[in-house]
Design a protein around this motif. Sequence first.
Motif, PDB file in Angstrom:
ATOM      1  N   GLY B  42      75.271  15.159 -19.682  1.00 29.34           N
ATOM      2  CA  GLY B  42      75.053  14.430 -20.910  1.00 29.34           C
ATOM      3  C   GLY B  42      75.696  15.131 -22.090  1.00 29.34           C
ATOM      4  O   GLY B  42      76.017  16.314 -22.027  1.00 29.34           O
ATOM      5  N   PRO B  43      75.909  14.411 -23.182  1.00 29.79           N
ATOM      6  CA  PRO B  43      76.474  15.034 -24.388  1.00 29.79           C
ATOM      7  C   PRO B  43      75.546  16.124 -24.927  1.00 29.79           C
ATOM      8  O   PRO B  43      74.328  15.995 -24.872  1.00 29.79           O
ATOM      9  N   VAL B  44      76.166  17.169 -25.471  1.00 32.90           N
ATOM     10  CA  VAL B  44      75.415  18.270 -26.065  1.00 32.90           C
ATOM     11  C   VAL B  44      75.722  18.306 -27.547  1.00 32.90           C
ATOM     12  O   VAL B  44      76.891  18.314 -27.957  1.00 32.90           O
ATOM     13  N   LEU B  45      74.689  18.334 -28.355  1.00 31.21           N
ATOM     14  CA  LEU B  45      74.845  18.342 -29.802  1.00 31.21           C
ATOM     15  C   LEU B  45      75.520  19.634 -30.274  1.00 31.21           C
ATOM     16  O   LEU B  45      75.096  20.737 -29.925  1.00 31.21           O
ATOM     17  N   LEU B  46      76.584  19.474 -31.083  1.00 31.74           N
ATOM     18  CA  LEU B  46      77.276  20.631 -31.650  1.00 31.74           C
ATOM     19  C   LEU B  46      76.831  20.879 -33.095  1.00 31.74           C
ATOM     20  O   LEU B  46      76.534  22.012 -33.476  1.00 31.74           O
ATOM     21  N   VAL B  47      76.798  19.805 -33.884  1.00 36.48           N
ATOM     22  CA  VAL B  47      76.519  19.986 -35.310  1.00 36.48           C
ATOM     23  C   VAL B  47      76.075  18.666 -35.925  1.00 36.48           C
ATOM     24  O   VAL B  47      76.370  17.593 -35.401  1.00 36.48           O
ATOM     25  N   THR B  48      75.362  18.769 -37.031  1.00 33.17           N
ATOM     26  CA  THR B  48      74.994  17.621 -37.855  1.00 33.17           C
ATOM     27  C   THR B  48      75.490  17.881 -39.271  1.00 33.17           C
ATOM     28  O   THR B  48      75.276  18.968 -39.811  1.00 33.17           O
ATOM     29  N   VAL B  49      76.146  16.894 -39.866  1.00 33.03           N
ATOM     30  CA  VAL B  49      76.536  16.980 -41.273  1.00 33.03           C
ATOM     31  C   VAL B  49      75.847  15.859 -42.027  1.00 33.03           C
ATOM     32  O   VAL B  49      75.731  14.733 -41.512  1.00 33.03           O
ATOM     33  N   VAL B  50      75.378  16.178 -43.214  1.00 33.45           N
ATOM     34  CA  VAL B  50      74.539  15.240 -43.960  1.00 33.45           C
ATOM     35  C   VAL B  50      75.092  14.943 -45.360  1.00 33.45           C
ATOM     36  O   VAL B  50      75.059  13.806 -45.826  1.00 33.45           O
ATOM     37  N   THR B  51      75.606  15.970 -46.008  1.00 31.15           N
ATOM     38  CA  THR B  51      76.035  15.830 -47.401  1.00 31.15           C
ATOM     39  C   THR B  51      77.524  15.531 -47.475  1.00 31.15           C
ATOM     40  O   THR B  51      78.332  16.181 -46.793  1.00 31.15           O
ATOM     41  N   GLY B  52      77.906  14.573 -48.320  1.00 30.93           N
ATOM     42  CA  GLY B  52      79.317  14.261 -48.507  1.00 30.93           C
ATOM     43  C   GLY B  52      80.084  15.497 -48.937  1.00 30.93           C
ATOM     44  O   GLY B  52      79.649  16.226 -49.826  1.00 30.93           O
ATOM     45  N   GLY B  53      81.229  15.754 -48.282  1.00 32.83           N
ATOM     46  CA  GLY B  53      82.027  16.928 -48.594  1.00 32.83           C
ATOM     47  C   GLY B  53      81.586  18.189 -47.867  1.00 32.83           C
ATOM     48  O   GLY B  53      82.238  19.237 -47.983  1.00 32.83           O
ATOM     49  N   GLU B  54      80.529  18.088 -47.109  1.00 29.99           N
ATOM     50  CA  GLU B  54      79.979  19.267 -46.414  1.00 29.99           C
ATOM     51  C   GLU B  54      80.952  19.802 -45.364  1.00 29.99           C
ATOM     52  O   GLU B  54      81.605  19.034 -44.670  1.00 29.99           O
TER      53      GLU B  54
END
Lengths: 114, 113
Positions: B42-54
């Motif tokens: 299954g896919p493994v989470l690498l990263v989450t980005v939340v803020t524009g320009g982050e």
Amino acid sequence: KAGVTQTPRYLIKTRGQQVTLSCSPISGHRSVSWYQQTPGQGLQFLFEYFSETQRNKGNFPGRFSGRQFSNSRSEMNVSTLELGDSALYLCASSLAGGNTGELFFGEGSRLTVL
Amino acid sequence: TQLLEQSPQFLSIQEGENLTVYCNSSSVFSSLQWYRQEPGEGPVLLVTVVTGGEVKKLKRLTFQFGDARKDSSLHITAAQPGDTGLYLCAGASYNTNAGKSTFGDGTTLTVKP
């Protein structure tokens, strides 16, 4: 901390049969989502359950159904199997009901329909 | 309907090269995730980005979220054979589609030794 567990890992069915897949989420995770993955269509959202309620549903026929139990474990069922249902079915759990978008996937159940 | 387009679809490079994968949409997302999937898993989470320009860095991987929160990129520096896999971006919209993520079609990366 145990990850998401899916059973069975592999199964072969014939057209017209039905199948039930099981998913145990990470302990403490209350949201369980199901996705179908095929080479041609990528990951397609099937449905999501949160606290035993289906909160969101994708564009799949009624042959695809699911449920969630009080311990957050989930099952999905496909009735009257068709050749095109052959796919990797992925279950994913998340902590806060999907509010972060972060999904933790199991290894999947590989379904082959003959 | 929210769509995410990834490019390129396939990428084959030599060990040590740099690469960038793009994920674009006409929709605004509350957050965007990148996953890596190996065959049979299954896919493994690498990263989450939340803020524009982050911009987030994870060792040799650099992730960027567009200012308008509609697009993202993944840059890998000095790729290694262990980076081989399917890279997927996924967008989530909390208010309108809680519990549902929209996935791109993925970029299959092959790093040759």
